[in-house]
Enzyme design. Structure first.
Site, mmCIF file in Angstrom:
data_model
loop_
_atom_site.group_PDB
_atom_site.id
_atom_site.type_symbol
_atom_site.label_atom_id
_atom_site.label_comp_id
_atom_site.label_asym_id
_atom_site.label_seq_id
_atom_site.Cartn_x
_atom_site.Cartn_y
_atom_site.Cartn_z
ATOM 1 N N GLY A 39 47.406 38.130 43.762
ATOM 2 C CA GLY A 39 48.801 37.784 44.005
ATOM 3 C C GLY A 39 49.278 36.767 42.985
ATOM 4 C CD GLN A 49 50.696 31.448 41.131
ATOM 5 O OE1 GLN A 49 51.007 32.498 41.681
ATOM 6 N NE2 GLN A 49 49.440 31.058 41.009
ATOM 7 C CB CYS A 61 45.735 29.119 43.961
ATOM 8 S SG CYS A 61 47.374 29.155 43.218
ATOM 9 C CG LEU A 62 45.421 33.840 39.667
ATOM 10 C CD1 LEU A 62 46.391 34.925 39.235
ATOM 11 C CD2 LEU A 62 44.082 34.020 38.964
ATOM 12 C CG HIS A 76 48.622 31.651 48.438
ATOM 13 N ND1 HIS A 76 47.532 30.815 48.503
ATOM 14 C CD2 HIS A 76 48.990 31.677 47.127
ATOM 15 C CE1 HIS A 76 47.263 30.356 47.285
ATOM 16 N NE2 HIS A 76 48.123 30.880 46.426
ATOM 17 C CD GLU A 77 50.773 34.678 45.557
ATOM 18 O OE1 GLU A 77 51.380 33.889 44.804
ATOM 19 O OE2 GLU A 77 49.537 34.791 45.536
ATOM 20 C CG HIS A 135 52.690 29.812 44.498
ATOM 21 N ND1 HIS A 135 52.211 28.636 43.937
ATOM 22 C CD2 HIS A 135 51.600 30.597 44.696
ATOM 23 C CE1 HIS A 135 50.890 28.725 43.819
ATOM 24 N NE2 HIS A 135 50.489 29.906 44.269
HETATM 25 C C1 QAP Z 1 46.339 34.079 46.621
HETATM 26 O O1 QAP Z 1 44.945 34.226 44.777
HETATM 27 C C2 QAP Z 1 45.399 34.356 47.765
HETATM 28 O O2 QAP Z 1 39.917 30.197 41.665
HETATM 29 C C3 QAP Z 1 46.020 34.882 45.376
HETATM 30 O O3 QAP Z 1 38.794 31.014 39.367
HETATM 31 C C4 QAP Z 1 44.135 33.827 47.790
HETATM 32 O O4 QAP Z 1 44.651 35.816 43.250
HETATM 33 C C5 QAP Z 1 45.811 35.135 48.786
HETATM 34 C C6 QAP Z 1 41.548 33.443 41.358
HETATM 35 C C7 QAP Z 1 43.300 34.104 48.879
HETATM 36 C C8 QAP Z 1 44.985 35.422 49.843
HETATM 37 C C9 QAP Z 1 43.716 34.898 49.895
HETATM 38 C C10 QAP Z 1 41.195 32.203 41.842
HETATM 39 C C11 QAP Z 1 40.958 33.873 40.184
HETATM 40 C C12 QAP Z 1 42.535 34.289 42.025
HETATM 41 C C13 QAP Z 1 40.267 31.414 41.173
HETATM 42 C C14 QAP Z 1 44.313 34.748 43.690
HETATM 43 C C15 QAP Z 1 39.690 31.852 39.993
HETATM 44 C C16 QAP Z 1 40.039 33.092 39.502
HETATM 45 C C17 QAP Z 1 43.271 33.906 43.103
HETATM 46 CO CO CO Z 2 48.566 30.673 44.349
#
Ligand code: QAP
Ligand code: CO
Length: 168
Positions: A46, A51, A92-93, A134-135, A138
């Site tokens: 996501g 971001q 989170c990215l 979550h999004e 943001h």
């Molecule tokens: C949000 O998160 C989310 O730490 C999206 O090193 C997270 O795409 C929604 C990511 C959990 C639901 C459940 C995170 C990639 C990606 C990192 C992501 C990383 C590399 C996170």
């Molecule tokens: Co995020």
């Protein structure tokens, strides 16, 4: 198409409140394509426009195993949420390497527009419900870290700043 640079916590621009999209034009569809490429390249499930330092209410999500089910949510609004909540370990990215538990409603009904300006409602549960909330946070300038204790927030902030120094 282009993968865009992702803002990293604690960048203050992550706390900007996004404005609603009022024109469903070709530049908007280009932004959606660039955001999708950014998310798939990362890779992530996501991404909110906030971001990538674009302060418009645009979200892309793909929680499919094959990464071939892109979902676009523009000007999303939660119209109802379940009273029962669930804890999920979120990442989170914009906060790479950090995973922490956050509690949120288990199911949400969202009204949004696609990139062509077509309105739809969407019932989300499980991972998709977590991801949407979550999004949407943001877009309101809120990062999941802000749900954690002050102590954890401080530790995450210093860990991120230390990482930034090591990369620089
Ligand atoms: C949000 O998160 C989310 O730490 C999206 O090193 C997270 O795409 C929604 C990511 C959990 C639901 C459940 C995170 C990639 C990606 C990192 C992501 C990383 C590399 C996170
Ligand atoms: Co995020």
């Amino acid at each position: 198409m282009a993968a865009l640079p992702i803002l990293r916590f604690p960048d203050p621009r992550l706390h900007t409140v996004a404005k609603p999209v009022d024109c469903f034009d070709e530049p908007l569809r280009q932004l959606v394509r660039d955001m999708a490429e950014t998310m798939y390249t990362a890779p992530g499930i996501g991404l909110a426009a906030t971001q990538v330092d674009v302060h418009q209410q645009v979200i892309v999500i793909d929680t499919s195993d094959a990464h071939n089910r892109l979902q676009v949510f523009i000007n999303p609004e939660i119209i109802s949420a379940s009273t029962d909540a669930k804890v999920y370990e979120e990442g989170c990215l914009s906060v790479p390497g950090i995973y922490e538990e956050v509690e949120r409603p288990d199911r949400v009904r969202v009204r949004a527009f696609d990139e062509h300006g077509r309105e739809f409602t969407y019932d989300a549960e499980g991972l998709m419900a977590v991801c949407l909330q979550h999004e949407m946070d943001h877009l309101k300038g809120r990062v999941f870290v802000q749900y954690l204790s002050r102590l954890k927030q401080t530790r995450i902030r210093s860990r991120m700043l230390k990482q930034d120094r090591e990369v620089a």
